[in-house]
Design a protein around this motif. Structure first.
Motif, PDB file in Angstrom:
ATOM      1  N   ASN A  23       0.794  -1.232   0.000  1.00 59.98           N
ATOM      2  CA  ASN A  23       0.000   0.000   0.000  1.00 59.98           C
ATOM      3  C   ASN A  23       0.832   1.291   0.000  1.00 59.98           C
ATOM      4  N   ARG A  24       2.027   1.259  -0.565  1.00 59.76           N
ATOM      5  CA  ARG A  24       2.921   2.420  -0.620  1.00 59.76           C
ATOM      6  C   ARG A  24       3.256   2.986   0.755  1.00 59.76           C
ATOM      7  N   GLN A  25       2.992   2.238   1.824  1.00 63.95           N
ATOM      8  CA  GLN A  25       3.248   2.728   3.175  1.00 63.95           C
ATOM      9  C   GLN A  25       4.205   1.844   3.965  1.00 63.95           C
ATOM     10  N   SER A  26       4.494   0.672   3.464  1.00 62.16           N
ATOM     11  CA  SER A  26       5.387  -0.245   4.158  1.00 62.16           C
ATOM     12  C   SER A  26       6.236  -0.950   3.108  1.00 62.16           C
ATOM     13  N   ILE A  73      10.980  -0.253   6.007  1.00 61.75           N
ATOM     14  CA  ILE A  73      10.759   1.189   6.056  1.00 61.75           C
ATOM     15  C   ILE A  73       9.263   1.457   6.042  1.00 61.75           C
ATOM     16  N   GLU A  74       8.833   2.427   6.841  1.00 61.94           N
ATOM     17  CA  GLU A  74       7.436   2.856   6.846  1.00 61.94           C
ATOM     18  C   GLU A  74       7.359   4.335   6.499  1.00 61.94           C
ATOM     19  N   MET A  80      11.056   4.813  -6.121  1.00 60.91           N
ATOM     20  CA  MET A  80      12.291   4.118  -5.801  1.00 60.91           C
ATOM     21  C   MET A  80      12.935   3.693  -7.105  1.00 60.91           C
ATOM     22  N   GLY A  81      14.254   3.588  -7.061  1.00 58.27           N
ATOM     23  CA  GLY A  81      14.978   3.188  -8.255  1.00 58.27           C
ATOM     24  C   GLY A  81      16.420   2.877  -7.919  1.00 58.27           C
ATOM     25  N   TYR A  82      17.109   2.253  -8.880  1.00 58.62           N
ATOM     26  CA  TYR A  82      18.496   1.846  -8.695  1.00 58.62           C
ATOM     27  C   TYR A  82      19.439   2.825  -9.384  1.00 58.62           C
TER      28      TYR A  82
END
Length: 102
Positions: A23-26, A73-74, A80-82
């Motif tokens: 959920n894009r939160q955890s 992470i919360e 996000m990316g590399y």
């Protein structure tokens, strides 16, 4: 070109690297070798497959176990990316938007 983008992992104790988001939160990341930097807006994690940048708002560490290679992470995760490992520290610090608006 697709062959050029494939990365061979560095040899280390973590053979598996996974990124699991809820959920894009955890977010839980395995195969983490080191936490390069972090604050409430960005985490930079060194993995066997390159540096992983996680950006968002109110980010904080829920779990950190470098012995097991796990970071959780919360917060609200925006992207996000590399990174390619050939980038200089200054280029890494600029991030995506810094490169976009040169």
């Amino acid at each position: 070109m697709a062959e050029e983008r494939q990365r061979v992992p560095h040899k280390q104790q973590y053979e598996r690297h996974e990124v699991m988001m809820l959920n894009r939160q955890s977010l839980q990341v395995t195969g983490v070798m080191n936490v390069e930097s972090f604050d409430s807006h960005e985490f930079i994690l060194q993995t066997a497959y390159g540096l992983l940048a996680i950006r968002g708002e109110n980010l904080h560490i829920k779990t950190l176990s470098l012995e097991n290679g796990v970071v959780a992470i919360e917060g609200m995760i925006y992207d996000m990316g590399y990174f390619d490992e050939g980038l200089s520290p200054a280029e890494k610090a600029k991030g995506f938007f810094g490169k976009l608006f040169r």
